[in-house]
Write a protein that holds these residues in place. Structure first.
Motif, PDB file in Angstrom:
ATOM      1  N   UNK A  77       0.371  -1.262  -0.314  1.00  0.00           N
ATOM      2  CA  UNK A  77      -0.054  -0.315   0.086  1.00  0.00           C
ATOM      3  C   UNK A  77       1.362   1.298   0.180  1.00  0.00           C
ATOM      4  N   UNK A  78       1.530   1.188   0.260  1.00  0.00           N
ATOM      5  CA  UNK A  78       2.443   2.504   0.982  1.00  0.00           C
ATOM      6  C   UNK A  78       3.193   2.901  -0.389  1.00  0.00           C
ATOM      7  N   UNK A  79       3.998   1.731  -1.175  1.00  0.00           N
ATOM      8  CA  UNK A  79       4.068   1.418  -2.749  1.00  0.00           C
ATOM      9  C   UNK A  79       3.551   2.336  -3.225  1.00  0.00           C
ATOM     10  N   UNK A  80       2.760   1.521  -3.418  1.00  0.00           N
ATOM     11  CA  UNK A  80       0.837   2.547  -4.457  1.00  0.00           C
ATOM     12  C   UNK A  80       0.726   3.784  -4.052  1.00  0.00           C
ATOM     13  N   UNK A  81       0.621   4.209  -2.712  1.00  0.00           N
ATOM     14  CA  UNK A  81       1.084   5.545  -2.412  1.00  0.00           C
ATOM     15  C   UNK A  81       2.317   6.687  -3.082  1.00  0.00           C
ATOM     16  N   UNK A  82       2.857   6.324  -3.177  1.00  0.00           N
ATOM     17  CA  UNK A  82       3.638   7.019  -3.128  1.00  0.00           C
ATOM     18  C   UNK A  82       4.622   6.977  -4.272  1.00  0.00           C
ATOM     19  N   UNK A  83       3.853   5.664  -5.413  1.00  0.00           N
ATOM     20  CA  UNK A  83       4.151   6.195  -7.000  1.00  0.00           C
ATOM     21  C   UNK A  83       2.634   6.857  -7.632  1.00  0.00           C
ATOM     22  N   UNK A  84       2.055   6.836  -6.729  1.00  0.00           N
ATOM     23  CA  UNK A  84       0.868   7.590  -7.340  1.00  0.00           C
ATOM     24  C   UNK A  84       1.272   8.357  -7.063  1.00  0.00           C
ATOM     25  N   UNK A  85       2.258   9.477  -6.624  1.00  0.00           N
ATOM     26  CA  UNK A  85       2.545  10.424  -6.481  1.00  0.00           C
ATOM     27  C   UNK A  85       3.660  10.686  -7.557  1.00  0.00           C
ATOM     28  N   UNK A  86       4.574   9.744  -7.759  1.00  0.00           N
ATOM     29  CA  UNK A  86       5.583  10.344  -8.374  1.00  0.00           C
ATOM     30  C   UNK A  86       4.925  10.005 -10.039  1.00  0.00           C
ATOM     31  N   UNK A  87       3.697   9.389 -10.564  1.00  0.00           N
ATOM     32  CA  UNK A  87       3.651   9.323 -11.297  1.00  0.00           C
ATOM     33  C   UNK A  87       2.917  10.853 -12.267  1.00  0.00           C
ATOM     34  N   UNK A  88       1.843  11.674 -10.632  1.00  0.00           N
ATOM     35  CA  UNK A  88       1.802  12.765 -10.880  1.00  0.00           C
ATOM     36  C   UNK A  88       2.182  13.814 -11.210  1.00  0.00           C
ATOM     37  N   UNK A  89       3.636  13.459 -10.863  1.00  0.00           N
ATOM     38  CA  UNK A  89       4.682  13.916 -11.208  1.00  0.00           C
ATOM     39  C   UNK A  89       5.516  14.073 -12.361  1.00  0.00           C
ATOM     40  N   UNK A 105       7.650 -11.487  -1.743  1.00  0.00           N
ATOM     41  CA  UNK A 105       5.827 -12.620  -1.624  1.00  0.00           C
ATOM     42  C   UNK A 105       4.924 -11.610  -2.612  1.00  0.00           C
ATOM     43  N   UNK A 106       4.945 -10.736  -2.567  1.00  0.00           N
ATOM     44  CA  UNK A 106       4.493 -10.100  -2.953  1.00  0.00           C
ATOM     45  C   UNK A 106       4.544  -9.115  -4.176  1.00  0.00           C
ATOM     46  N   UNK A 107       6.171  -9.313  -5.124  1.00  0.00           N
ATOM     47  CA  UNK A 107       6.544  -9.047  -5.926  1.00  0.00           C
ATOM     48  C   UNK A 107       5.423  -8.335  -7.299  1.00  0.00           C
ATOM     49  N   UNK A 108       4.545  -9.610  -7.378  1.00  0.00           N
ATOM     50  CA  UNK A 108       4.190  -9.687  -8.441  1.00  0.00           C
ATOM     51  C   UNK A 108       2.273  -8.535  -8.852  1.00  0.00           C
ATOM     52  N   UNK A 109       2.311  -8.418  -6.838  1.00  0.00           N
ATOM     53  CA  UNK A 109       0.817  -7.643  -6.637  1.00  0.00           C
ATOM     54  C   UNK A 109       1.124  -6.377  -6.828  1.00  0.00           C
ATOM     55  N   UNK A 110       2.616  -6.299  -5.604  1.00  0.00           N
ATOM     56  CA  UNK A 110       3.494  -5.030  -6.497  1.00  0.00           C
ATOM     57  C   UNK A 110       3.556  -4.110  -8.032  1.00  0.00           C
ATOM     58  N   UNK A 111       3.811  -5.389  -8.843  1.00  0.00           N
ATOM     59  CA  UNK A 111       4.398  -4.756 -10.566  1.00  0.00           C
ATOM     60  C   UNK A 111       2.713  -4.567 -10.678  1.00  0.00           C
ATOM     61  N   UNK A 112       1.906  -5.785 -10.445  1.00  0.00           N
ATOM     62  CA  UNK A 112       0.194  -5.221 -11.023  1.00  0.00           C
ATOM     63  C   UNK A 112       0.266  -3.418 -10.463  1.00  0.00           C
ATOM     64  N   UNK A 113       0.280  -3.466  -9.664  1.00  0.00           N
ATOM     65  CA  UNK A 113      -0.629  -1.716  -9.214  1.00  0.00           C
ATOM     66  C   UNK A 113       0.611  -1.024  -9.762  1.00  0.00           C
ATOM     67  N   UNK A 114       1.873  -1.119 -10.210  1.00  0.00           N
ATOM     68  CA  UNK A 114       2.790  -0.621 -10.774  1.00  0.00           C
ATOM     69  C   UNK A 114       1.987   0.227 -12.366  1.00  0.00           C
ATOM     70  N   UNK A 115       2.017  -1.198 -13.230  1.00  0.00           N
ATOM     71  CA  UNK A 115       1.276  -1.550 -14.357  1.00  0.00           C
ATOM     72  C   UNK A 115      -0.457  -0.905 -14.191  1.00  0.00           C
ATOM     73  N   UNK A 116      -1.203  -1.251 -13.259  1.00  0.00           N
ATOM     74  CA  UNK A 116      -2.546  -0.283 -13.531  1.00  0.00           C
ATOM     75  C   UNK A 116      -2.012   1.172 -12.869  1.00  0.00           C
ATOM     76  N   UNK A 117      -0.932   1.900 -12.588  1.00  0.00           N
ATOM     77  CA  UNK A 117      -1.077   3.608 -12.650  1.00  0.00           C
ATOM     78  C   UNK A 117      -0.556   4.081 -13.981  1.00  0.00           C
TER      79      UNK A 117
END
Length: 352
Positions: A77-89, A105-117
């Motif tokens: 969740x913190x990664x998604x929060x941080x990278x949401x801001x980075x995408x906006x910038x 262990x949650x790498x694939x979920x993190x990748x999904x979040x980043x791709x969705x962003x």
């Protein structure tokens, strides 16, 4: 650690999309570049080098990163929060590495979040923990892969990497035989492996990998320790890159230009100023941001925006590091090098 280059916009539209259960497909590459165009114009970061974790199952002789020390790692969740801001910038590309990122262990979920962003992802791994299910997930997410491999000799591999894991890497490479997206094999030249680099380049190309060859650096800012076993005489290392260029075994485009940069640096010439903090930033697993992994942090993404952190960068220290070391680490120079060598970038044989 590597680039994605648009061959033609039409190919992005014409390419068939395979059925998938993943519903957050990212925008096309041309859309990503357009979204980050303002950053390119104003020399703001479009690339983030992100250490997804600080744990590693290797002990490479040339690595001086603070690994396996129990520091805090951002949650998903913190990664998604941080990278949401980075995408906006305006950040659009992520080199996701470690440590060894596959230890999360949650790498694939993190990748999904980043791709969705909307990010385009290059995953940098030592290749020791690849599985068929992970490869399938990376395929679905259109992740570019960069596998680190410096030798095909198990004894030399253990000397360089600190572990007897070559068989695991080779098994992982077999799983990538039919990988549908760009895949790179990265070799770092040291005294231990310099005589077999050409063989490794051919090995990579026979298996559909784009070979990336760089030089071992030591005493570069906070990064790169002195390892006597690996340290070389510059003239010997330069001969490796000159040989690759003379034998014409490297693919055309940016990867060949990178080899030319190594020849220049190893010959004592100064490269163009480093682009760290200008076109790229480094983010550690705790969310701390620095111009690159070689320089001190200037703020944390959970506490400050990227713009606030950029204002704290010590530009003089970046310049001093660049002048002193002439470091040609790919992640700190890649965007600027592409802009300085657009024809070479266009010729690089990366397709989707």
């Amino acid at each position: 650690m590597l680039i994605q280059i648009e061959r033609t916009r039409q190919k992005l539209h014409d390419r068939a999309i395979e059925p998938t259960t993943f519903e957050g497909r990212r925008p096309g590459l041309h859309q990503a570049l357009w979204g980050g165009l303002t950053n390119l114009i104003f020399q703001r970061p479009v690339l983030a080098i992100f250490q997804a974790c600080l744990r590693c199952n290797s002990s490479c002789g040339y690595c001086n990163l603070p690994l396996n020390v129990g520091r805090y790692e951002l949650t998903r969740d913190e990664i998604r929060q941080a990278f949401t801001g980075l995408y906006k910038e305006g950040v659009r590309f992520v080199f996701l590495q470690g440590g060894e990122p596959l230890l999360r262990k949650d790498l694939v979920l993190i990748l999904q979040d980043l791709v969705q962003l909307g990010f385009h992802i290059t995953l940098i791994t030592n290749g020791t923990r690849l599985t068929a299910s992970l490869v399938q997930a990376f395929n679905t997410l259109s992740v570019t892969l960069s596998i680190s491999l410096d030798t095909l000799d198990p004894i030399k591999y253990e000397r360089i990497r600190g572990g007897d894991q070559l068989d695991h890497v080779l098994a992982g490479l077999e799983l990538l035989r039919d990988y549908h997206h760009p895949k790179f094999l990265t070799c770092i030249v040291s005294e231990v492996n310099r005589q077999e680099v050409t063989q490794l380049v051919r090995f990579a190309q026979e298996r559909g990998f784009l070979p990336v060859v760089g030089a071992y650096h030591w005493d570069v800012g906070l990064y790169g320790k002195q390892e006597p076993l690996l340290m070389y005489e510059r003239e010997r290392a330069r001969a490796v890159f000159e040989g690759l260029l003379k034998e014409n075994v490297l693919p055309p485009g940016y990867l060949r230009q990178y080899a030319k940069d190594n020849v220049s640096w190893l010959g004592g010439k100064t490269l163009r100023p480093c682009d760290a903090g200008r076109y790229s930033i480094a983010i550690d697993a705790s969310g701390n941001v620095s111009p690159c992994l070689s320089l001190p942090e200037a703020g944390n993404l959970l506490e400050s925006s990227l713009s606030e952190i950029l204002a704290r960068f010590d530009r003089q220290s970046i310049q001093r590091c660049s002048d002193r070391s002439s470091c040609n680490r790919l992640d700190g120079r890649v965007i600027g090098s592409i802009l300085r060598h657009p024809i070479a970038a266009w010729q690089t044989p990366v397709q989707w």
